[in-house]
Design an enzyme around this catalytic site. Sequence first.
Site, mmCIF file in Angstrom:
data_model
loop_
_atom_site.group_PDB
_atom_site.id
_atom_site.type_symbol
_atom_site.label_atom_id
_atom_site.label_comp_id
_atom_site.label_asym_id
_atom_site.label_seq_id
_atom_site.Cartn_x
_atom_site.Cartn_y
_atom_site.Cartn_z
ATOM 1 C CG ASN A 184 -9.132 20.517 15.202
ATOM 2 O OD1 ASN A 184 -9.295 20.934 16.340
ATOM 3 N ND2 ASN A 184 -9.508 21.230 14.137
ATOM 4 C CB SER A 242 -10.638 14.981 24.276
ATOM 5 O OG SER A 242 -11.720 14.627 25.098
ATOM 6 C CB THR A 296 -12.737 28.787 18.087
ATOM 7 O OG1 THR A 296 -13.552 27.863 18.817
ATOM 8 C CG2 THR A 296 -11.327 28.761 18.657
ATOM 9 C CE LYS A 306 -14.967 16.753 21.489
ATOM 10 N NZ LYS A 306 -13.976 16.568 20.412
ATOM 11 C CE1 TYR A 359 -17.928 19.096 21.377
ATOM 12 C CE2 TYR A 359 -17.632 19.413 23.733
ATOM 13 C CZ TYR A 359 -17.129 19.454 22.441
ATOM 14 O OH TYR A 359 -15.834 19.839 22.225
ATOM 15 C CG ASP A 367 -18.321 13.953 5.697
ATOM 16 O OD1 ASP A 367 -18.084 13.937 6.923
ATOM 17 O OD2 ASP A 367 -19.462 13.769 5.228
#
Length: 272
Positions: free
Chosen positions: A83, A134, A183, A152, A148, A56
């Site tokens: 990632n 990123s 994805t 980033k 989000y 984690d």
Amino acid sequence: MAKTIFITGASRGFGKLWAEAFLKRGDKVVATARNTDTLNDLVKQYGSNILALELDVNNREASFAAIAKAKAHFGRIDILINNAGYGLFGAVEETSEQEARAQMETNFFGLLWLSQAVLPVMREQRSGHIIQVSSILGLVTLPVLGLYNASKFAVEGLSETLATEVKQFGINVTMIEPNGYSTDWSGASAFQTQGLELYGPLKQAFSESATPDTWGKPEATVDAILKVVDSPNPPLRVLFGKVAYNFVKEVYAQRLASIEEWKEVSVTAHGH
């Protein structure tokens, strides 16, 4: 020459796809996931070339321990690919404290802990490459992804600074900035805030703005990541996807135009 690559968030998406690509060509891979059962197929196929570790990334101590295990197991770490991360969808006003902190913990602090943990290993080697996954949303923004975007943007500022600090040790830093891909990022891996009705039309318009061509094909990133990993002079930043290229180019042109428009105010504000 085979490389030893440590990659987080390897249970699915880019992480698993890239881990498999590295293994297929003979690299050694340390693949981390919250649940290592998701890596059983790779372990079965590639045996001693893969080390699957439960991790984690929010846990700083566990992150340092995982890097130490990887170094002890394979003897070196040539590349770290940060990632692990997820998307939080919702307007800024809707976002709870817990949701905001959790987004930053994983997307920013998790990446920071692993970067810190691997640096002594790479300094000792006098070589290494830290790759931060990123997003184009670390350069430009979209509505209903405020936290989000912020996570980033933080990754970008941290990583650009890090690059200037560690170049002297033979360590490179690269930020990969993908557009949206097909994805689980916007599906099973995503979190949603509790919505306020007044943001409904904005969210609907945002959702309807995407076309099938908006989403990149994850498999197409394999050659791209291999080029980045193998480059003797890797870039600080590299966009993944034609949407990213066009979007960032357009926004940066607008920013430069605005800077020029307000030049007189900016220069006068210096005072002398």
